[in-house]
Design a protein around this motif. Structure first.
Motif, PDB file in Angstrom:
ATOM      1  N   ALA A  89       0.847  -1.202   0.000  1.00  0.00           N
ATOM      2  CA  ALA A  89       0.000   0.000   0.000  1.00  0.00           C
ATOM      3  C   ALA A  89       0.878   1.246   0.000  1.00  0.00           C
ATOM      4  CB  ALA A  89      -0.892   0.007   1.242  1.00  0.00           C
ATOM      5  N   ASP A  90       0.420   2.301  -0.618  1.00  0.00           N
ATOM      6  CA  ASP A  90       1.155   3.566  -0.557  1.00  0.00           C
ATOM      7  C   ASP A  90       0.798   4.244   0.776  1.00  0.00           C
ATOM      8  OD1 ASP A  90      -0.156   6.585  -1.271  1.00  0.00           O
ATOM      9  OD2 ASP A  90      -1.498   4.869  -1.217  1.00  0.00           O
ATOM     10  N   PRO A  91       1.512   5.307   1.167  1.00  0.00           N
ATOM     11  CA  PRO A  91       1.264   5.916   2.480  1.00  0.00           C
ATOM     12  C   PRO A  91      -0.176   6.420   2.680  1.00  0.00           C
ATOM     13  CG  PRO A  91       3.321   6.754   1.552  1.00  0.00           C
ATOM     14  CD  PRO A  91       2.671   5.925   0.484  1.00  0.00           C
ATOM     15  N   HIS A  92      -0.812   6.907   1.619  1.00  0.00           N
ATOM     16  CA  HIS A  92      -2.191   7.414   1.760  1.00  0.00           C
ATOM     17  C   HIS A  92      -3.157   6.265   2.036  1.00  0.00           C
ATOM     18  CE1 HIS A  92       0.179  10.190  -0.644  1.00  0.00           C
ATOM     19  NE2 HIS A  92      -0.571  11.162  -0.122  1.00  0.00           N
ATOM     20  N   THR A  93      -3.004   5.212   1.245  1.00  0.00           N
ATOM     21  CA  THR A  93      -3.847   4.033   1.444  1.00  0.00           C
ATOM     22  C   THR A  93      -3.592   3.431   2.827  1.00  0.00           C
ATOM     23  OG1 THR A  93      -3.675   3.666  -0.929  1.00  0.00           O
ATOM     24  CG2 THR A  93      -4.508   1.826   0.404  1.00  0.00           C
ATOM     25  N   ALA A  94      -2.312   3.469   3.258  1.00  0.00           N
ATOM     26  CA  ALA A  94      -1.960   2.912   4.567  1.00  0.00           C
ATOM     27  C   ALA A  94      -2.668   3.662   5.700  1.00  0.00           C
ATOM     28  CB  ALA A  94      -0.441   2.963   4.761  1.00  0.00           C
ATOM     29  N   VAL A  95      -2.873   4.953   5.537  1.00  0.00           N
ATOM     30  CA  VAL A  95      -3.631   5.720   6.537  1.00  0.00           C
ATOM     31  C   VAL A  95      -5.056   5.168   6.609  1.00  0.00           C
ATOM     32  CG1 VAL A  95      -4.667   7.989   7.005  1.00  0.00           C
ATOM     33  CG2 VAL A  95      -2.235   7.830   6.398  1.00  0.00           C
ATOM     34  N   GLY A  96      -5.639   4.900   5.457  1.00  0.00           N
ATOM     35  CA  GLY A  96      -6.991   4.351   5.428  1.00  0.00           C
ATOM     36  C   GLY A  96      -7.064   2.966   6.046  1.00  0.00           C
ATOM     37  N   LEU A  97      -6.104   2.113   5.705  1.00  0.00           N
ATOM     38  CA  LEU A  97      -6.110   0.745   6.237  1.00  0.00           C
ATOM     39  C   LEU A  97      -5.942   0.756   7.756  1.00  0.00           C
ATOM     40  CD1 LEU A  97      -3.965  -0.860   3.404  1.00  0.00           C
ATOM     41  CD2 LEU A  97      -6.308  -1.529   4.001  1.00  0.00           C
ATOM     42  N   GLU A  98      -5.094   1.643   8.247  1.00  0.00           N
ATOM     43  CA  GLU A  98      -4.875   1.692   9.688  1.00  0.00           C
ATOM     44  C   GLU A  98      -6.131   2.208  10.410  1.00  0.00           C
ATOM     45  OE1 GLU A  98      -2.816   0.333  11.453  1.00  0.00           O
ATOM     46  OE2 GLU A  98      -2.902   1.345  13.401  1.00  0.00           O
ATOM     47  N   ALA A  99      -6.812   3.154   9.819  1.00  0.00           N
ATOM     48  CA  ALA A  99      -8.060   3.643  10.425  1.00  0.00           C
ATOM     49  C   ALA A  99      -9.064   2.490  10.538  1.00  0.00           C
ATOM     50  CB  ALA A  99      -8.637   4.786   9.594  1.00  0.00           C
ATOM     51  N   VAL A 100      -9.141   1.686   9.493  1.00  0.00           N
ATOM     52  CA  VAL A 100     -10.050   0.542   9.497  1.00  0.00           C
ATOM     53  C   VAL A 100      -9.649  -0.467  10.570  1.00  0.00           C
ATOM     54  CG1 VAL A 100     -10.601  -1.546   8.165  1.00  0.00           C
ATOM     55  CG2 VAL A 100     -10.901   0.707   7.134  1.00  0.00           C
ATOM     56  N   ARG A 101      -8.358  -0.743  10.668  1.00  0.00           N
ATOM     57  CA  ARG A 101      -7.884  -1.729  11.653  1.00  0.00           C
ATOM     58  C   ARG A 101      -8.296  -1.300  13.069  1.00  0.00           C
ATOM     59  NH1 ARG A 101      -3.572  -3.317  14.942  1.00  0.00           N
ATOM     60  NH2 ARG A 101      -2.713  -1.212  14.899  1.00  0.00           N
ATOM     61  N   ARG A 102      -8.249  -0.009  13.319  1.00  0.00           N
ATOM     62  CA  ARG A 102      -8.582   0.469  14.658  1.00  0.00           C
ATOM     63  C   ARG A 102     -10.077   0.509  14.938  1.00  0.00           C
ATOM     64  NH1 ARG A 102      -4.053   4.547  16.439  1.00  0.00           N
ATOM     65  NH2 ARG A 102      -2.375   3.221  15.713  1.00  0.00           N
ATOM     66  N   LEU A 103     -10.835   0.739  13.894  1.00  0.00           N
ATOM     67  CA  LEU A 103     -12.268   0.965  14.121  1.00  0.00           C
ATOM     68  C   LEU A 103     -13.124  -0.277  13.926  1.00  0.00           C
ATOM     69  CD1 LEU A 103     -12.623   4.387  12.248  1.00  0.00           C
ATOM     70  CD2 LEU A 103     -12.855   4.026  14.718  1.00  0.00           C
ATOM     71  N   ARG A 104     -12.624  -1.274  13.196  1.00  0.00           N
ATOM     72  CA  ARG A 104     -13.532  -2.290  12.679  1.00  0.00           C
ATOM     73  C   ARG A 104     -14.120  -3.188  13.768  1.00  0.00           C
ATOM     74  NH1 ARG A 104     -10.469  -6.979   9.279  1.00  0.00           N
ATOM     75  NH2 ARG A 104     -12.638  -7.486   8.878  1.00  0.00           N
ATOM     76  N   TYR A 105     -13.511  -3.262  14.922  1.00  0.00           N
ATOM     77  CA  TYR A 105     -14.052  -4.157  15.945  1.00  0.00           C
ATOM     78  C   TYR A 105     -15.384  -3.674  16.498  1.00  0.00           C
ATOM     79  CZ  TYR A 105      -9.862  -6.426  14.916  1.00  0.00           C
ATOM     80  OH  TYR A 105      -8.899  -7.067  14.195  1.00  0.00           O
TER      81      TYR A 105
END
Ligand SMILES: *Cc1c(COP(=O)(O)O)cnc(C)c1O
Length: 428
Positions: free
Chosen positions: A349-365
């Motif tokens: 993932a590029d850095p912008h996409t990585a910001v999105g993926l990390e937000a999802v990892r934190r919120l998805r539970y």
């Protein structure tokens, strides 16, 4: 019925048609154009066989009456001629899909809006008419606009970018020589560039020049962006939750337009870097616009998101807070995210996409596990070789069309961060 557009600061009585909103960019009162009423999705849009087919159907409704049908169909076909894959992730990321928006010529999602807008603008000009498009860019907009508008008869492009604040690869894409395009390296920040562009609109000395803006304030860029949310939703089983790596909030506004048109979604996430005005606002804090902070995801380094006014007009504070979750991710967390996703799935993932993926990892539970999650991947990782190789220990594969930029001649001028300097260039 033709869709009409009013200013966020004006009233329906002053609404204009699409072509006028497209050509002006900003409304005369300084507001942003918004649809008086969002048209519904056309009957049968779910049966679209390809992204291009969907684009023709849906934009047909938005642009009805603004162009003749053949000219519109041709512009859309010519602009949106690349793939829009939805890639499912595996392992601990099962249920998360990456909507890859970087398969256009300049490898970011900006190609959708810029290419479509360029062709529609060309179709809207009378013989002999000329327009100067100004664009302030913190990375990807400029190259997409230069590529999408360069060489179109009657269109001149002036693009401004902050010195030292775009990656070498991004800069290269900005400054390759293109017919009708002037690239300006500004001794200032992205916000300075944006201020200079806004200033030029109000400059009486430029009253005789037809100016327009191709920043995401232009409604002509947002409409094509709303299409890929519709397309992505067709690739998953039930209403999805979309996570949008955000800066000026144009991409998120496009997603909201899709929803207002009838797309069923479970919710939205606005994933930001350290520039956290919008996440703070969504938390209910008394957030204020701030000067922008430089980060690894530099196309999202925006302290004063230009589409915020539009989002507030469309949904209002309460609904924004109810429908959109915000998240701010630091540079360290962005690097960790790139490494984690790569190690767990092999996905680069590029850095912008990585910001999105990390937000999802934190919120998805907190979310229903059966809900598909779709993260917009806003740029190709090969545009950010320094960050990617540092995070995952290898380089992303460089697509041919990116490598080709290094073989072309360049042209760029340096100017101070002042309205006078920009005026001189425009009047040349
Ligand atoms: C422009 C851009 C963004 C931010 O999009 P907005 O519409 O300004 O919110 C995110 N990622 C990349 C790679 C971009 O180029």
């Amino acid at each position: 019925m033709a869709v009409r557009y009013q200013s966020t600061r004006g009233s329906e009585a002053d609404a204009v048609g699409f072509v006028e909103a497209l050509q002006k960019g900003l409304a005369p009162d300084g507001g942003l154009y918004v649809p008086v009423a969002v048209p519904g999705l056309p009957e049968g849009w779910e049966q679209s066989e390809s992204f291009q087919d969907l684009a023709q159907r849906v934009l047909g409704n938005w642009l009805e009456g603004a162009f003749d049908d053949d000219a519109r169909a041709h512009a859309v076909r010519d602009a949106l001629d690349f793939d829009v894959p939805v890639v499912p992730l595996e392992g601990p990321w099962e249920g998360v899909h990456v909507l890859e928006l970087f398969h256009g010529p300049t490898l970011s999602f900006k190609d959708f809006g810029a290419r479509t807008m360029g062709r529609l603008l060309a179709a809207s000009l009378e013989d002999g008419e000329e327009v100067t498009i100004m664009v302030a860019t913190s990375g990807d907009t400029g190259s997409a606009v230069a590529d999408g508008f360069g060489g179109i008869p009657g269109v001149r492009v002036v693009l401004l970018y902050p010195d030292g604040q775009v990656s070498p690869t991004q800069e290269r894409q900005l400054i390759v020589e293109r017919q009708g395009v002037t690239a300006l390296r500004v001794d200032g920040t992205f916000d300075d560039c944006q201020r200079m562009v806004k200033g030029a609109f109000a400059d009486p000395a430029l009253a005789d020049v037809t100016l327009s803006s191709a920043n995401s304030i232009n409604i002509g860029r947002l409409l094509p962006q709303s299409l890929y949310y519709l397309w992505a939703s067709l690739q998953v089983a039930s209403p999805a939750r979309f996570c949008v790596p955000s800066g000026n909030l144009g991409n998120l506004t496009a997603a909201v337009l899709a929803q207002l048109g009838g797309l069923r979604v479970s919710g939205f996430v606005a994933a930001h870097n350290a520039n956290r005005f919008f996440p703070d606002y969504l938390e209910g804090e008394d957030a204020d616009f701030e000067p922008s902070i430089q980060t690894l995801s530099n196309a999202m380094d925006v302290g004063a998101p230009s589409n915020f006014e539009r989002l507030e007009w469309l949904l209002g504070r309460d609904r924004l807070q109810a429908h959109i979750q915000g998240m701010s991710i630091s540079d360290d967390e962005t690097m960790d995210s790139m490494a984690r996703v790569y190690n767990q799935t092999g996905y680069v993932a590029d850095p912008h996409t990585a910001v999105g993926l990390e937000a999802v990892r934190r919120l998805r539970y907190d979310w229903d596990t059966s809900e598909p999650i779709i993260v917009a991947s806003t740029a190709h990782p090969a545009k950010f070789p320094e960050s990617v190789s540092r995070a995952i220990g290898r380089n992303a594969e460089v697509p041919e069309r990116l490598a080709a930029f290094w073989e072309r001649p360049t042209s760029v001028r340096e100017i101070p961060a002042s309205g006078e300097a920009l005026r001189d260039v425009i009047l040349e």
